[in-house]
Design an enzyme around this catalytic site. Structure first.
Site, PDB file in Angstrom:
ATOM      1  N   LYS A  85      25.696 -48.125  70.878  1.00 52.34           N
ATOM      2  CA  LYS A  85      25.671 -49.458  70.258  1.00 52.34           C
ATOM      3  C   LYS A  85      25.513 -50.526  71.325  1.00 52.34           C
ATOM      4  O   LYS A  85      24.781 -51.494  71.149  1.00 52.34           O
ATOM      5  CB  LYS A  85      26.940 -49.671  69.416  1.00 52.34           C
ATOM      6  CG  LYS A  85      26.943 -48.805  68.152  1.00 52.34           C
ATOM      7  CD  LYS A  85      28.282 -48.797  67.445  1.00 52.34           C
ATOM      8  CE  LYS A  85      28.282 -47.780  66.304  1.00 52.34           C
ATOM      9  NZ  LYS A  85      29.606 -47.580  65.686  1.00 52.34           N
ATOM     10  N   GLN A 140      35.784 -49.019  66.524  1.00 50.37           N
ATOM     11  CA  GLN A 140      35.240 -47.670  66.348  1.00 50.37           C
ATOM     12  C   GLN A 140      36.290 -46.778  65.685  1.00 50.37           C
ATOM     13  O   GLN A 140      37.410 -46.648  66.176  1.00 50.37           O
ATOM     14  CB  GLN A 140      34.812 -47.095  67.715  1.00 50.37           C
ATOM     15  CG  GLN A 140      34.109 -45.750  67.620  1.00 50.37           C
ATOM     16  CD  GLN A 140      32.784 -45.829  66.864  1.00 50.37           C
ATOM     17  OE1 GLN A 140      31.991 -46.740  67.066  1.00 50.37           O
ATOM     18  NE2 GLN A 140      32.560 -44.877  65.968  1.00 50.37           N
ATOM     19  N   ASP A 159      30.927 -54.446  60.260  1.00 47.12           N
ATOM     20  CA  ASP A 159      30.880 -53.131  59.607  1.00 47.12           C
ATOM     21  C   ASP A 159      31.110 -53.248  58.098  1.00 47.12           C
ATOM     22  O   ASP A 159      31.000 -52.253  57.373  1.00 47.12           O
ATOM     23  CB  ASP A 159      31.938 -52.191  60.210  1.00 47.12           C
ATOM     24  CG  ASP A 159      31.379 -51.372  61.365  1.00 47.12           C
ATOM     25  OD1 ASP A 159      30.144 -51.179  61.408  1.00 47.12           O
ATOM     26  OD2 ASP A 159      32.173 -50.924  62.212  1.00 47.12           O
TER      27      ASP A 159
END
Ligand code: NAD
Length: 304
Positions: free
Chosen positions: A70, A114, A137
């Protein structure tokens, strides 16, 4: 335009259809990244550099690779990334405090935690500390509520990628019969809501669905997200259907495969995504797109 050399079938509602076209997720993801790069340049002209903070707790090797990828993807499109690598023994209160601090940092437009977090850290507690405007997200309850209510907001990346792949086929979603297999909060439910937002007729199937074969057989669009290799049989696919396979499963010999029996499904489908190389590359591309969206909205809010 159907590809040259395509095989055609006829469908009473959809007419003449090409079958067996594979949707290349890497090509579509590259197009998304190119769009993101242009939007980043437009923001730069206004003195704004989009920033993504990525929090990695513990040293799970797969998570390290994902966060590393990422970061590289951000650099590639001109998004600044701020890495926070923290020990697994990090107290939850400190993690929550960091997330809140990043929420106030004007250089950070997106925050990514994460997952999974090492126990006993609770993902829900950390996600709830996110500022919804930076929740790239799309996992915060406010983001989920906005999606459910049909209000503008950041949407989860993989479901956004699924919709983008469907759109590359040119199928009209309004009124289309769509079936989503899998009802997870991460994939199945948000995909169903995004399809509904586009006025598709949506059937959400899951492990207790009575007649999965019958449901899939009626669908003009099938999205499979179960994590069970080959669960969706090729013979179930309605001729000409668009098939998006989100599943990532590892076969005994180590190769990756999806939730759909690829070859038999491809012989009937109009369009189908492979695994790997279908939905996978879209997830990071849509994370970049969400980060730029968050930066654009922050800039607009400041200008107002
Ligand atoms: P999950 O385990 O949370 O949910 C699986 C869903 O499948 C459940 O809702 C369950 O009801 C349904 N299901 C299970 N067995 C079934 C059956 N026999 N018939 C019908 N439905 C059944 O999984 P998830 O997080 O939604 O992920 C699904 C898959 O997608 C996994 O393979 C995951 O690795 C993959 N995934 C890929 C990406 C990507 O970027 N490509 C992103 C997220 C998830």
């Amino acid at each position: 335009m159907p590809l040259r050399g395509s095989v055609y079938i006829r469908d009473t509602r959809l007419g003449k259809l090409a079958v067996g076209q594979t949707i290349d997720g890497k090509v579509v993801a590259a197009a998304v990244r190119a769009e993101v790069r242009e939007r980043v340049m437009r923001l730069a002209a206004r003195g704004v550099v989009p920033g993504l903070a990525a929090i990695l707790v513990g040293d799970d090797p797969a998570s390290r690779v994902y966060v590393g990828n990422k970061g590289k993807a951000c650099a590639d499109v001109g998004i600044r990334s701020f890495g926070h690598r923290l020990p697994a023994a990090m107290p939850e209160g400190e993690l929550v405090a960091l997330v809140r601090r990043l929420g106030r940092d004007p250089e950070v437009h997106g925050i990514l935690v994460q997952l999974p977090l090492p126990p006993p850290l609770r993902a829900a507690a950390v996600i709830e500390a996110l500022t919804p405007e930076k929740d790239v997200d799309g996992l915060h309850p406010v983001s989920q509520g906005r999606l459910l209510a049909g209000q503008p907001g950041l949407r989860p990346c993989t479901p956004l990628g699924v919709l983008r792949l469907i759109d590359t086929t040119g199928i009209a979603l309004v009124g289309a019969r769509t079936v989503v297999v899998g009802r997870s909060v991460l994939v199945g439910k948000p995909v169903a809501l995004l399809l509904l937002e586009r006025h598709a007729t949506v059937t959400l199937c899951h492990s207790r669905t009575a007649d999965l074969a019958g449901e899939v057989a009626r669908a003009e669009v099938v999205v499979a997200a179960t994590g069970h290799a080959g669960l969706v049989r090729g013979e179930w696919i309605r001729p000409g259907a668009v098939v998006i396979d989100v599943g990532i499963n590892r076969r005994a010999e180590g190769k990756l495969c999806g939730d759909v029996e690829f070859e038999p499904a491809r012989e009937r489908a109009g369009f189908i995504t492979p695994v790997p190389g279908g939905v996978g590359p879209m997830t990071v591309a849509m994370l970049l797109a969400n980060t730029v969206t968050a930066a654009e909205q922050a800039a607009a809010a400041r200008a107002a």
